[in-house]
Design a protein around this motif. Sequence first.
Motif, short mmCIF file in Angstrom:
data_model
loop_
_atom_site.label_atom_id
_atom_site.label_comp_id
_atom_site.label_asym_id
_atom_site.label_seq_id
_atom_site.Cartn_x
_atom_site.Cartn_y
_atom_site.Cartn_z
N CYS A 171 20.78 25.75 24.58
CA CYS A 171 20.15 24.63 23.95
C CYS A 171 18.72 24.34 24.44
N LYS A 191 26.48 20.89 17.47
CA LYS A 191 25.05 21.21 17.70
C LYS A 191 24.22 20.96 16.14
N LEU A 219 25.80 29.34 25.65
CA LEU A 219 24.76 28.72 25.05
C LEU A 219 23.19 28.50 25.65
N LYS A 242 26.14 28.46 16.43
CA LYS A 242 27.48 28.32 17.41
C LYS A 242 28.44 27.63 17.35
N GLU A 255 20.93 26.14 18.48
CA GLU A 255 22.44 26.75 18.68
C GLU A 255 23.17 26.28 17.33
#
Length: 214
Positions: free
Chosen positions: A37, A120, A35, A129, A126
């Motif tokens: 972020c 998230k 990820l 995800k 993100e």
Amino acid sequence: MVSSLRITEIFHSLQGESNTVGLPTVFIRLTGCPLRCVYCDTSYAFTGGKKTAVDAIIAQVEQYATRYVTVTGGEPLAQASCLELMTKLLDKGYFVSLETSGALDVSGVDPRVSKVMDLKTPSSGELSKNRYQNIDYLTPNDQVKFVIGNDEDYEWSKAILAEHDLPGRCEILFSPTMGQQNPTELAEKILRDRLSVRFQVQLHKILWDDARGK
């Protein structure tokens, strides 16, 4: 074959978040994360690190004489041997918590581990995800963290709490994004809406700002 993990750092500090905040804890920061972020404060752990045998990691942990260990990242579950490391630590009597993004499957995590799992929010960049199947594997021993950056994040988080009955599954953490969400305003919203969540700020940043290894 000797199991190993790529490690960015192992350090001793006070737990800055979760329901063990303030307790002396050994942090094992694994390298790598799928990820990105926007508020990430550990991008230095995305690459590099040192390949270290699981037993050597445990030997380093033992030097600090504390029973609390947090496995973090990066994203720890991106390395398969993370599961073995946590089970071995548990078998030695440590209280083990796992800080995970919520993007990878948590079903294989030893049930004795206290999972601190993100969901998230929109401002993270993100949102797509989130692996909502992970919610089925949460227990009262676990925590779900929402990092709140603005009103949209807050309203989204409230909706997710209700949709999945999260307060009935485990403890819920609401944390303001540092430098973006005013913490007092977030605290007042929680009180206004009578939310069954734990408000938290990042203690380690108050004490040491962004110092690495703290």
